[in-house]
Design an enzyme around this catalytic site. Structure first.
Site, PDB file in Angstrom:
ATOM      1  N   ALA A  65       0.861  -1.176   0.000  1.00  0.00           N
ATOM      2  CA  ALA A  65       0.000   0.000   0.000  1.00  0.00           C
ATOM      3  C   ALA A  65       0.900   1.230   0.000  1.00  0.00           C
ATOM      4  CB  ALA A  65      -0.886  -0.013   1.237  1.00  0.00           C
ATOM      5  N   GLY A 110       0.576  -5.039   0.940  1.00  0.00           N
ATOM      6  CA  GLY A 110      -0.628  -5.123   0.113  1.00  0.00           C
ATOM      7  C   GLY A 110      -0.384  -5.769  -1.243  1.00  0.00           C
ATOM      8  N   GLU A 113      -0.649  -9.328  -0.599  1.00  0.00           N
ATOM      9  CA  GLU A 113      -2.071  -9.611  -0.338  1.00  0.00           C
ATOM     10  C   GLU A 113      -2.860  -9.680  -1.648  1.00  0.00           C
ATOM     11  OE1 GLU A 113      -2.214  -6.350   2.695  1.00  0.00           O
ATOM     12  OE2 GLU A 113      -3.385  -7.830   3.804  1.00  0.00           O
ATOM     13  N   GLU A 133       4.506  -5.069   7.220  1.00  0.00           N
ATOM     14  CA  GLU A 133       3.718  -4.037   7.916  1.00  0.00           C
ATOM     15  C   GLU A 133       4.179  -3.820   9.354  1.00  0.00           C
ATOM     16  OE1 GLU A 133       2.478  -6.318   5.907  1.00  0.00           O
ATOM     17  OE2 GLU A 133       0.864  -5.501   4.674  1.00  0.00           O
TER      18      GLU A 133
HETATM   19  C1  HXC Z   1       4.924   4.329  -1.425  1.00  0.00           C
HETATM   20  C2  HXC Z   1       6.849   3.405  -2.197  1.00  0.00           C
HETATM   21  C3  HXC Z   1       6.518   2.155  -1.619  1.00  0.00           C
HETATM   22  C4  HXC Z   1       5.297   2.074  -0.923  1.00  0.00           C
HETATM   23  C5  HXC Z   1       8.434   1.968  -2.579  1.00  0.00           C
HETATM   24  N1  HXC Z   1       8.031   3.232  -2.786  1.00  0.00           N
HETATM   25  N2  HXC Z   1       7.527   1.296  -1.871  1.00  0.00           N
HETATM   26  N3  HXC Z   1       6.051   4.470  -2.102  1.00  0.00           N
HETATM   27  N4  HXC Z   1       4.536   3.180  -0.846  1.00  0.00           N
HETATM   28  N5  HXC Z   1       4.879   0.943  -0.376  1.00  0.00           N
HETATM   29  C6  HXC Z   1       8.744   4.301  -3.505  1.00  0.00           C
HETATM   30  C7  HXC Z   1       9.964   4.765  -2.733  1.00  0.00           C
HETATM   31  O1  HXC Z   1       9.603   5.702  -1.746  1.00  0.00           O
HETATM   32  C8  HXC Z   1      10.784   5.385  -3.853  1.00  0.00           C
HETATM   33  O2  HXC Z   1      10.254   6.655  -4.152  1.00  0.00           O
HETATM   34  C9  HXC Z   1      10.490   4.486  -5.026  1.00  0.00           C
HETATM   35  O3  HXC Z   1       9.266   3.805  -4.720  1.00  0.00           O
HETATM   36  C10 HXC Z   1      11.567   3.421  -5.256  1.00  0.00           C
HETATM   37  O4  HXC Z   1      11.751   2.721  -4.037  1.00  0.00           O
HETATM   38  P1  HXC Z   1      13.158   2.552  -3.322  1.00  0.00           P
HETATM   39  O5  HXC Z   1      12.903   2.324  -1.867  1.00  0.00           O
HETATM   40  O6  HXC Z   1      14.079   3.651  -3.689  1.00  0.00           O
HETATM   41  O7  HXC Z   1      13.686   1.202  -4.005  1.00  0.00           O
HETATM   42  P2  HXC Z   1      14.691   0.133  -3.407  1.00  0.00           P
HETATM   43  O8  HXC Z   1      15.823   0.812  -2.676  1.00  0.00           O
HETATM   44  O9  HXC Z   1      15.027  -0.786  -4.521  1.00  0.00           O
HETATM   45  O10 HXC Z   1      13.861  -0.678  -2.297  1.00  0.00           O
HETATM   46  C11 HXC Z   1      12.753  -1.448  -2.682  1.00  0.00           C
HETATM   47  C12 HXC Z   1      11.915  -1.827  -1.438  1.00  0.00           C
HETATM   48  C13 HXC Z   1      11.543  -0.560  -0.649  1.00  0.00           C
HETATM   49  C14 HXC Z   1      12.711  -2.795  -0.555  1.00  0.00           C
HETATM   50  C15 HXC Z   1      10.662  -2.562  -1.964  1.00  0.00           C
HETATM   51  O11 HXC Z   1      11.015   0.406  -1.549  1.00  0.00           O
HETATM   52  C16 HXC Z   1      10.569  -0.791   0.439  1.00  0.00           C
HETATM   53  O12 HXC Z   1      10.893  -1.322   1.497  1.00  0.00           O
HETATM   54  N6  HXC Z   1       9.315  -0.344   0.228  1.00  0.00           N
HETATM   55  C17 HXC Z   1       8.256  -0.430   1.225  1.00  0.00           C
HETATM   56  C18 HXC Z   1       7.729  -1.838   1.340  1.00  0.00           C
HETATM   57  C19 HXC Z   1       6.663  -1.946   2.425  1.00  0.00           C
HETATM   58  O13 HXC Z   1       6.909  -1.649   3.608  1.00  0.00           O
HETATM   59  N7  HXC Z   1       5.472  -2.325   2.044  1.00  0.00           N
HETATM   60  C20 HXC Z   1       4.312  -2.476   2.933  1.00  0.00           C
HETATM   61  C21 HXC Z   1       3.519  -1.202   2.929  1.00  0.00           C
HETATM   62  S1  HXC Z   1       2.241  -1.259   4.104  1.00  0.00           S
HETATM   63  P3  HXC Z   1      11.182   7.963  -4.359  1.00  0.00           P
HETATM   64  O14 HXC Z   1      10.187   9.061  -4.526  1.00  0.00           O
HETATM   65  O15 HXC Z   1      12.044   8.070  -3.151  1.00  0.00           O
HETATM   66  O16 HXC Z   1      11.946   7.636  -5.623  1.00  0.00           O
HETATM   67  C22 HXC Z   1       1.022  -2.133   3.397  1.00  0.00           C
HETATM   68  C23 HXC Z   1      -0.247  -2.223   4.207  1.00  0.00           C
HETATM   69  C24 HXC Z   1      -1.356  -2.918   3.481  1.00  0.00           C
HETATM   70  O17 HXC Z   1       1.129  -2.640   2.325  1.00  0.00           O
HETATM   71  C25 HXC Z   1      -2.653  -2.828   4.217  1.00  0.00           C
HETATM   72  C26 HXC Z   1      -3.326  -1.539   4.124  1.00  0.00           C
HETATM   73  C27 HXC Z   1      -4.767  -1.512   4.667  1.00  0.00           C
END
Ligand code: HXC
Length: 258
Positions: A65, A110, A113, A133
């Site tokens: 998400a 997400g 999911e 998460e």
């Molecule tokens: C918003 C995101 C994102 C996310 C990545 N980006 N994941 N933006 N939401 N979930 C964005 C980064 O901010 C970055 O933007 C660009 O995408 C590229 O990502 P990087 O981090 O620079 O890439 P990398 O170093 O290769 O790392 C990849 C990664 C990392 C390991 C996947 O991006 C990461 O950990 N992302 C978050 C994963 C996560 O925690 N997901 C769960 C979310 S909570 P910029 O602008 O800086 O270029 C969830 C809840 C669901 O899903 C339920 C809800 C009700």
């Protein structure tokens, strides 16, 4: 239909839906969900395909998400977002055709999911899957806490959700989250190939298999078995067209024509 965050193409009877927001690793926000809802409501398009493949543009399948969008959420916003996502993922689970996730890269939060709401998952050997998460003080909110334990058991699901570190595609394959591993450069092609094989089977039987599996887990064993007997019985009279063709084709030593 015109989309900003999705691409759709057809290869013969296979639909390919690509999440197309690569700058944010295809993160899911309300706009993406709106487009997905619109796509799954488009029965006319869906009627023209026999299987759907879902994949992501760029290096991620879906990295979860949209974390930025969630920063300022109120209680109600969080609840609504969770419900909106669940609604979309239920649309995937309830489609009457097989849906296969082609996990080309990160499938996190997400994103995993969404993949779990598909019927089958194929993953690149280089993909990473997980529910991180817990690292954000959140929990999976699109039914991940429910779908994952139903797929791999409570212990494996707790391990993934509590550790929050993610696992390799091979580990996910061994756990049964992923059904098939593919070479990174050909994950989409290999998934389409699988979709084509499946799409060559009886569409009615595929629809019923999906219905039995999804509705069966909601029922007790006895009632689920009754539901199966009922549908099996219907294939001999009311719903017999494809059964007739399948059995006739076998006896006539030819390919069925569904
Ligand atoms: C918003 C995101 C994102 C996310 C990545 N980006 N994941 N933006 N939401 N979930 C964005 C980064 O901010 C970055 O933007 C660009 O995408 C590229 O990502 P990087 O981090 O620079 O890439 P990398 O170093 O290769 O790392 C990849 C990664 C990392 C390991 C996947 O991006 C990461 O950990 N992302 C978050 C994963 C996560 O925690 N997901 C769960 C979310 S909570 P910029 O602008 O800086 O270029 C969830 C809840 C669901 O899903 C339920 C809800 C009700």
């Amino acid at each position: 239909m015109k989309f900003n965050y999705l691409k759709f193409e057809k290869r013969d009877k296979i639909g390919i839906l690509t999440l197309d927001r690569p700058n944010a690793l295809n993160a899911l926000n309300e706009d993406v969900f709106k487009e997905l809802t619109g796509f799954f409501n488009d029965k006319e398009t869906i009627q023209t395909i026999r299987a759907l493949v879902i994949t992501g543009e760029g290096k991620a399948f879906i990295a979860g998400a949209d974390i930025k969008a969630m920063q300022e959420y109120s209680t109600q916003d969080g609840y609504d977002f969770s419900e909106i996502g669940k609604g979309v993922f239920d649309q995937i689970a309830n489609l009457e055709i097989p849906v296969i996730a082609a996990i080309n890269g990160f499938a996190l939060g997400g994103g995993l999911e969404l993949a779990l709401s598909c019927d089958i998952r194929v993953a690149s050997e280089k993909a990473r899957l997980g529910l991180p998460e817990v690292n954000l003080g959140l929990i999976p909110g699109f039914n991940g806490t429910q779908r994952l334990p139903r797929l791999v058991g409570a212990g494996n699901a707790m391990y993934l959700m509590m550790l929050g570190e993610g696992i390799t595609a091979n580990e996910a394959y061994q756990l049964g989250i992923v059904q098939k591993l593919a070479k990174p450069e050909s994950v989409l092609e290999e998934t389409i190939e699988l979709a084509e094989k499946i799409a060559g089977k009886s569409p009615n039987a595929l629809r019923l298999i999906k219905k039995m599996v999804h509705q069966g887990v909601e029922l007790n064993f006895k009632d689920a078995g009754k539901m199966e007997s009922k549908e099996f019985g219907r294939l001999f009279k009311e719903d017999q067209k494809e059964r007739e063709e399948g059995i006739n084709a076998f006896l006539e030593k030819r390919k069925p024509n569904w």
